[in-house]
Design an enzyme around this catalytic site. Structure first.
Site, PDB file in Angstrom:
ATOM      1  N   SER A  99      34.768   5.504  32.435  1.00 39.64           N
ATOM      2  CA  SER A  99      34.634   5.043  33.658  1.00 39.64           C
ATOM      3  C   SER A  99      33.648   5.784  34.720  1.00 39.64           C
ATOM      4  CB  SER A  99      35.940   4.944  34.408  1.00 39.64           C
ATOM      5  OG  SER A  99      36.070   4.330  35.588  1.00 39.64           O
ATOM      6  N   ASP A 229      38.641  -6.039  31.638  1.00 43.62           N
ATOM      7  CA  ASP A 229      38.453  -5.199  32.765  1.00 43.62           C
ATOM      8  C   ASP A 229      38.334  -5.910  34.088  1.00 43.62           C
ATOM      9  OD1 ASP A 229      37.521  -3.073  34.113  1.00 43.62           O
ATOM     10  OD2 ASP A 229      36.868  -2.221  32.428  1.00 43.62           O
ATOM     11  N   HIS A 258      40.927  -2.029  32.066  1.00 42.59           N
ATOM     12  CA  HIS A 258      40.000  -0.903  32.463  1.00 42.59           C
ATOM     13  C   HIS A 258      40.582   0.167  31.847  1.00 42.59           C
ATOM     14  CE1 HIS A 258      36.853   1.414  34.341  1.00 42.59           C
ATOM     15  NE2 HIS A 258      37.875   2.071  35.090  1.00 42.59           N
TER      16      HIS A 258
END
EC number: 1.11.1.-
Length: 278
Positions: A99, A229, A258
């Site tokens: 991320s 996600d 995610h």
């Protein structure tokens, strides 16, 4: 506890907490918002079992690292990573970002090169450019969206985290099966222990434009993303990223949210270990 000093703010040093375990080829794991190096525990265990040396650290403002009021931009984050690599004198290292942590990987390679780096991996990445603009129609959202996140964090970051993790883990689908209430609570506690300045500043870094960094990636790369996600939708991130870096190995994890480091750890670990073994 082990710390690496990366800067100074007034009378206090800016120190990054890190952990360094195992032997073998070093793998540096760079966490996402609003977590810490401990968010990699399921990957760290698999990597150690496979014979790798595993280094995690907490980004400035997060986890057990110092909580300065400045330095929340990817040039500084990459400089912090460079200090970690130089201090530990890592060679033939693999950088693995998750991320927000993928931004460090891209900016580090672009700014410092790959003399110390063997491979890079981008898990649930934010590249190439999240901001929707006239010249970036594939962006995820306009400026107003990110401004709203900053406002919500400043108003009550603790309430913001609760809502954030609902979509981070797709709790409506995964709570009680792929993730427990206790694991979600731990994520919230980790987020709450981080600094206010970091929490408010981090969302302004998410729409950093990495399009010029991508062509400088000259080592083997892995791009891995969950098709479910909701935080960084795959059609705005990994699929566009792969078009810009077609040499990268590309893996989609079907249905994964995610926060797939936890919910889909087996799939992530299998793909990551296969990539490292090549």
């Amino acid at each position: 506890m082990p710390f690496i000093t990366v800067g100074q703010e007034n009378s206090t040093s800016i120190d990054l907490y890190y952990e360094d375990h195992g032997t073998g080829q070093p793998v540096v794991l760079i966490h996402g918002f609003p977590l810490s190096g401990h968010s990699w525990e399921r990957q760290s265990a698999a990597l150690l079992d496979a014979g790798y040396r595993v280094i995690t650290y907490d980004r400035r403002g997060f986890g057990q690292s110092s909580q300065p009021t400045t330095g929340y931009d990817y040039d500084t984050f990459a400089a912090d990573l460079n200090t970690v690599l130089e201090t530990l004198d890592l060679q033939d290292a693999v950088l693995v970002g998750f991320s927000m942590g993928t931004g460090e990987v891209a900016r580090y390679v672009s700014s410092y090169g790959t003399a110390r780096i063997a491979k890079v991996a981008f898990l649930a990445s934010l590249e190439p450019f999240l901001l929707k603009t006239d010249d970036n129609p594939d962006g995820a959202a306009p400026q107003e969206f990110f401004d709203g996140i900053v406002a919500a964090v400043k108003a009550d970051r603790y309430a913001f985290y609760t809502g954030f993790f609902n979509d981070f883990y797709n709790l409506d689908e995964n709570l009680g099966t792929r993730i427990s209430e206790e694991a979600v609570r731990n994520s919230w506690n980790t987020a709450a222990s981080g600094g206010f300045f970091a929490a408010a500043a981090a969302p302004t870094t998410w729409y950093t434009d990495f399009r010029a960094d991508i062509p400088r990636i000259d080592v083997p790369a892995l791009i891995l993303h969950g098709t479910g996600d909701r935080t960084l939708p795959i059609e705005n991130t990994a699929r566009v990223f792969h078009k810009a870096l077609p040499s990268a190995e590309y893996v989609e994890v079907e249905g994964a949210p995610h926060g797939l480091l936890w919910t889909h750890a087996e799939e992530v670990n299998t793909a990551l270990l296969a990539f490292l073994a090549k």
